[in-house]
Design a protein around this motif. Structure first.
Motif, PDB file in Angstrom:
ATOM      1  N   GLN A 169       4.324 -99.166   4.460  1.00  0.00           N
ATOM      2  CA  GLN A 169       3.117 -99.698   5.177  1.00  0.00           C
ATOM      3  C   GLN A 169       2.780 -99.101   6.504  1.00  0.00           C
ATOM      4  N   ASN A 198       2.249 -99.378  10.244  1.00  0.00           N
ATOM      5  CA  ASN A 198       2.324-100.405  11.111  1.00  0.00           C
ATOM      6  C   ASN A 198       1.776-100.059  12.394  1.00  0.00           C
ATOM      7  N   TYR A 199       1.046 -98.788  12.692  1.00  0.00           N
ATOM      8  CA  TYR A 199       0.479 -98.433  13.917  1.00  0.00           C
ATOM      9  C   TYR A 199      -0.801 -97.552  13.719  1.00  0.00           C
ATOM     10  N   HIS A 234       3.089 -95.020   9.840  1.00  0.00           N
ATOM     11  CA  HIS A 234       4.251 -95.816   9.776  1.00  0.00           C
ATOM     12  C   HIS A 234       5.247 -95.130  10.674  1.00  0.00           C
ATOM     13  N   LYS A 260       0.210-107.781  11.700  1.00  0.00           N
ATOM     14  CA  LYS A 260       0.837-108.272  10.487  1.00  0.00           C
ATOM     15  C   LYS A 260       0.151-109.298   9.809  1.00  0.00           C
TER      16      LYS A 260
END
Length: 198
Positions: free
Chosen positions: A146, A148-149, A162, A197
């Motif tokens: 997934q 994340n940035y 990711h 998140k």
């Protein structure tokens, strides 16, 4: 006072051991991904690696402190009940003389305590390296990493990624929907925005 001087003499060895553990963890993390991390690491990255791992993961600090505390309490327990038969058997199995007085017994147990704490750290760092590397590899193969940035390169184009890791010179990341790990110099990245998140 001599005891304190001995501890001060062991501190540099302890830090060297932590550096080796940090290197080992990083190498084991990147090995399944086909990256020789040592080629991309500076001396600063190597020196700060174990400290950054512990600071970045408060659970790791908690585990290390609690295990060292448990070893210390177990040592104290053995010294306090050294007159009991079953404790004598344990001390003899560690090649210690149960007839020593309590202070001498404490001193004799220090090397065992250091070896147990060192082994605990070795197992922890190796486990973290292997586990994290294999987890990323599986998610990379199944394309379930997934983002994340959001990374914006110097070309100005934002991309969801990711982020696997970062050191003083390089970013290691995977773009959304891709299987290849990209290694980008820090200077080529304009901004890095955290994806909250859900």
């Amino acid at each position: 006072m001599k005891y304190l001087e001995k501890i001060q003499g062991l501190l540099p060895l302890g830090y060297i051991y932590l550096i080796i553990l940090g290197l080992l963890k990083e190498a084991l993390l990147f090995y399944p991904l086909g990256i020789n991390i040592l080629k991309y690491s500076s001396i600063t990255d190597i020196l700060i690696s174990p400290i950054s791992d512990m600071v970045a993961n408060p659970i790791l600090i908690l585990v290390i402190v609690s295990v060292v505390l448990l070893f210390f309490l177990f040592q104290t327990f053995l010294v306090r009940y050294s007159h009991k038969g079953w404790v004598r058997k344990i001390l003899i199995s560690y090649k210690m003389n149960p007839e020593l007085n309590k202070q001498e017994l404490r001193k004799a147990m220090i090397p065992v305590f250091i070896i147990l704490a060192g082994f605990e750290l070795l197992a922890l760092f190796i486990g973290l390296g292997i586990g994290h590397g294999e987890k990323i590899k599986k998610k990379l193969d199944s394309q379930t990493l997934q983002p994340n940035y959001i990374l914006t390169s110097d070309s100005g184009e934002p991309s969801p990624i990711h982020l696997i890791d970062i050191n003083s010179a390089y970013y290691f990341y995977v773009k959304k929907g891709e299987k290849q790990i990209k290694i980008a110099p820090v200077g080529s990245i304009e901004t890095l925005e955290v994806i909250p998140k859900k």
